[in-house]
Design a protein around this motif. Structure first.
Motif, PDB file in Angstrom:
ATOM      1  N   SER A 180       0.826  -1.204   0.000  1.00 26.18           N
ATOM      2  CA  SER A 180       0.000   0.000   0.000  1.00 26.18           C
ATOM      3  C   SER A 180       0.864   1.259   0.000  1.00 26.18           C
ATOM      4  O   SER A 180       0.571   2.231  -0.714  1.00 26.18           O
ATOM      5  CB  SER A 180      -0.922  -0.008   1.231  1.00 26.18           C
ATOM      6  OG  SER A 180      -1.795   1.087   1.212  1.00 26.18           O
ATOM      7  N   ASN A 181       1.948   1.236   0.765  1.00 29.68           N
ATOM      8  CA  ASN A 181       2.859   2.371   0.799  1.00 29.68           C
ATOM      9  C   ASN A 181       3.518   2.605  -0.560  1.00 29.68           C
ATOM     10  O   ASN A 181       3.695   3.749  -0.994  1.00 29.68           O
ATOM     11  CB  ASN A 181       3.922   2.149   1.868  1.00 29.68           C
ATOM     12  CG  ASN A 181       4.858   3.331   2.028  1.00 29.68           C
ATOM     13  OD1 ASN A 181       5.944   3.361   1.458  1.00 29.68           O
ATOM     14  ND2 ASN A 181       4.427   4.317   2.792  1.00 29.68           N
TER      15      ASN A 181
ATOM     16  N   VAL B  25       1.162   4.377  -2.805  1.00 25.95           N
ATOM     17  CA  VAL B  25       1.170   5.816  -2.536  1.00 25.95           C
ATOM     18  C   VAL B  25       2.315   6.483  -3.287  1.00 25.95           C
ATOM     19  O   VAL B  25       2.143   7.516  -3.945  1.00 25.95           O
ATOM     20  CB  VAL B  25       1.302   6.094  -1.019  1.00 25.95           C
ATOM     21  CG1 VAL B  25       1.548   7.580  -0.766  1.00 25.95           C
ATOM     22  CG2 VAL B  25       0.057   5.635  -0.286  1.00 25.95           C
TER      23      VAL B  25
ATOM     24  N   SER C 133      -2.117   7.139  -4.356  1.00 23.32           N
ATOM     25  CA  SER C 133      -3.231   6.585  -3.596  1.00 23.32           C
ATOM     26  C   SER C 133      -2.792   5.327  -2.848  1.00 23.32           C
ATOM     27  O   SER C 133      -2.044   4.506  -3.386  1.00 23.32           O
ATOM     28  CB  SER C 133      -4.394   6.235  -4.530  1.00 23.32           C
ATOM     29  OG  SER C 133      -5.406   5.503  -3.847  1.00 23.32           O
ATOM     30  N   ALA C 134      -3.301   5.164  -1.620  1.00 24.15           N
ATOM     31  CA  ALA C 134      -2.976   3.976  -0.817  1.00 24.15           C
ATOM     32  C   ALA C 134      -3.800   2.770  -1.238  1.00 24.15           C
ATOM     33  O   ALA C 134      -3.483   1.643  -0.869  1.00 24.15           O
ATOM     34  CB  ALA C 134      -3.228   4.265   0.663  1.00 24.15           C
ATOM     35  N   ASN C 135      -4.841   3.002  -2.024  1.00 23.23           N
ATOM     36  CA  ASN C 135      -5.796   1.941  -2.367  1.00 23.23           C
ATOM     37  C   ASN C 135      -5.209   0.947  -3.370  1.00 23.23           C
ATOM     38  O   ASN C 135      -4.842   1.312  -4.484  1.00 23.23           O
ATOM     39  CB  ASN C 135      -7.073   2.568  -2.944  1.00 23.23           C
ATOM     40  CG  ASN C 135      -8.157   1.538  -3.157  1.00 23.23           C
ATOM     41  OD1 ASN C 135      -8.236   0.547  -2.428  1.00 23.23           O
ATOM     42  ND2 ASN C 135      -9.007   1.763  -4.142  1.00 23.23           N
TER      43      ASN C 135
ATOM     44  N   PHE D   6      -7.081   0.575   3.536  1.00 25.34           N
ATOM     45  CA  PHE D   6      -5.661   0.839   3.273  1.00 25.34           C
ATOM     46  C   PHE D   6      -5.213   2.144   3.922  1.00 25.34           C
ATOM     47  O   PHE D   6      -4.086   2.251   4.400  1.00 25.34           O
ATOM     48  CB  PHE D   6      -5.402   0.853   1.773  1.00 25.34           C
ATOM     49  CG  PHE D   6      -5.627  -0.474   1.116  1.00 25.34           C
ATOM     50  CD1 PHE D   6      -4.701  -1.499   1.250  1.00 25.34           C
ATOM     51  CD2 PHE D   6      -6.776  -0.735   0.401  1.00 25.34           C
ATOM     52  CE1 PHE D   6      -4.903  -2.738   0.683  1.00 25.34           C
ATOM     53  CE2 PHE D   6      -6.993  -1.972  -0.184  1.00 25.34           C
ATOM     54  CZ  PHE D   6      -6.056  -2.974  -0.041  1.00 25.34           C
ATOM     55  N   GLU D   7      -6.094   3.149   3.947  1.00 28.26           N
ATOM     56  CA  GLU D   7      -5.761   4.405   4.616  1.00 28.26           C
ATOM     57  C   GLU D   7      -5.542   4.163   6.106  1.00 28.26           C
ATOM     58  O   GLU D   7      -4.616   4.701   6.713  1.00 28.26           O
ATOM     59  CB  GLU D   7      -6.881   5.425   4.405  1.00 28.26           C
ATOM     60  CG  GLU D   7      -6.995   5.918   2.959  1.00 28.26           C
ATOM     61  CD  GLU D   7      -8.267   6.702   2.714  1.00 28.26           C
ATOM     62  OE1 GLU D   7      -9.049   6.882   3.683  1.00 28.26           O
ATOM     63  OE2 GLU D   7      -8.488   7.128   1.574  1.00 28.26           O
TER      64      GLU D   7
ATOM     65  N   LEU E 243      -2.145   2.446   6.800  1.00 31.26           N
ATOM     66  CA  LEU E 243      -0.955   3.297   6.729  1.00 31.26           C
ATOM     67  C   LEU E 243      -0.949   4.418   7.760  1.00 31.26           C
ATOM     68  O   LEU E 243       0.094   5.035   7.996  1.00 31.26           O
ATOM     69  CB  LEU E 243      -0.838   3.918   5.326  1.00 31.26           C
ATOM     70  CG  LEU E 243      -0.601   2.962   4.159  1.00 31.26           C
ATOM     71  CD1 LEU E 243      -0.335   3.760   2.888  1.00 31.26           C
ATOM     72  CD2 LEU E 243       0.552   2.010   4.421  1.00 31.26           C
TER      73      LEU E 243
END
Length: 300
Positions: free
Chosen positions: A107-108, A111, A116-118, A200-201, A204
């Motif tokens: 996920s990182n 970003v 986007s973390a998605n 995911f948000e 993180l």
């Protein structure tokens, strides 16, 4: 529906673009399993690092991957994950990894590469480590610490070629063997999480201590100070000082007349604020001295 076991290898190095250290993915491996955990497909690909450039000595020692190998066989991150998402497509598929650290890094990296973390192709996720640990006897892990993949295989009586560990696809095969030892289709449902964008948000988000007493996030005058002795609400002091990320002051219970040092720690979480309050009773001599000081300051 398929289970997708995936594993990532990454390079921990300094990202000069963001001016911070990061774990940049350099390899992905995956197994596609049917509902009986039979392997029906495999995926493996090296990924060329854009941010950290050269592999750290620890990464090379652990994975045996070389800079030359990455240059010759590595592909662009976005290209690889477009290809991987096509290979793993299926809205009901459950993605699995050994602990959610791989998911965090994935996920990182999204970003860093997309803003986007998605991870949009992933709808469901299961932490294989948590599931397998359910079946480890307490005497093998008395403190209930996180168990490495190698250690879990050892506990389950699975032979592992340690020289091949820390390569993505090889680790997937070991995870698969551990799962097969204890798999229960009903029990595993309790470990499967739905992955929407907020998932995911939240993954993180890094909680942090609040250091402002009066803000949109936190208002110290809205807390309840309850006397530990009699349960009566106590007055909130006019002044606090910030010590070791906690707000410290003193107050007195008007009912049982006991005085306390109070410590208020406020932490910002993804979906709110956590407030913890601690109390330490003062000795009577110290309490009287503080009361005199308050009266003297009030007369000035």
């Amino acid at each position: 529906m398929y289970y997708i076991i995936f594993d990532l290898e990454w390079n921990s190095a300094y990202n000069y673009s963001s001016q911070q250290f990061m774990n940049e993915i350099i390899e992905i491996g995956a197994l596609k399993l049917d509902e009986r955990l039979n392997v029906v497909g495999t995926y493996k690909q090296l990924i060329y690092p854009h941010f950290t450039k050269k592999l750290s000595s620890r990464c090379k020692r652990l994975t045996k991957i070389t800079n030359e190998e990455i240059k010759a066989e590595g592909k662009d991150f976005l290209e690889v994950f477009r290809d991987f998402s096509r290979w793993a497509r299926g809205d009901k598929n459950v993605f699995m990894s050994w602990s959610n650290s791989d998911l965090f890094v994935l996920s990182n990296n999204f970003v860093q590469n997309t803003g986007s973390a998605n991870v949009d192709f992933m709808k469901y996720y299961c932490d294989a480590q948590k599931f397998c640990m359910r079946f480890i006897d307490k005497d093998k892990n008395p403190d209930n610490n996180q168990v490495s993949l190698e250690r879990c295989a050892e506990i389950f009586g699975i032979s592992v070629d340690t020289e091949k560990l820390h390569r993505a696809l090889a680790d997937c095969y070991v995870t698969h063997k551990c799962l097969k030892k204890v798999f229960d289709a009903e029990i595993i449902k309790g470990y499967i999480k739905e992955c929407n964008s907020s998932y995911f948000e939240r993954l993180l988000f890094k909680p942090y201590s609040i250091e402002e007493m009066h803000s949109a996030e936190f208002e110290i005058n809205n807390i309840d100070l309850v006397c530990p002795n009699c349960g009566t609400l106590m007055d909130i002091p006019d002044e606090f000082e910030l010590i070791n990320k906690s707000f410290k002051s003193n107050t007195k219970c008007n009912y049982c007349k006991r005085s306390y040092w109070i410590y208020v720690h406020a932490k910002k979480l993804y979906d709110g604020v956590s407030v913890k309050t601690g109390y330490v009773e003062m000795n009577k001599k110290r309490a009287r001295k503080l009361q005199r000081k308050k009266k003297e300051s009030g007369q000035r």
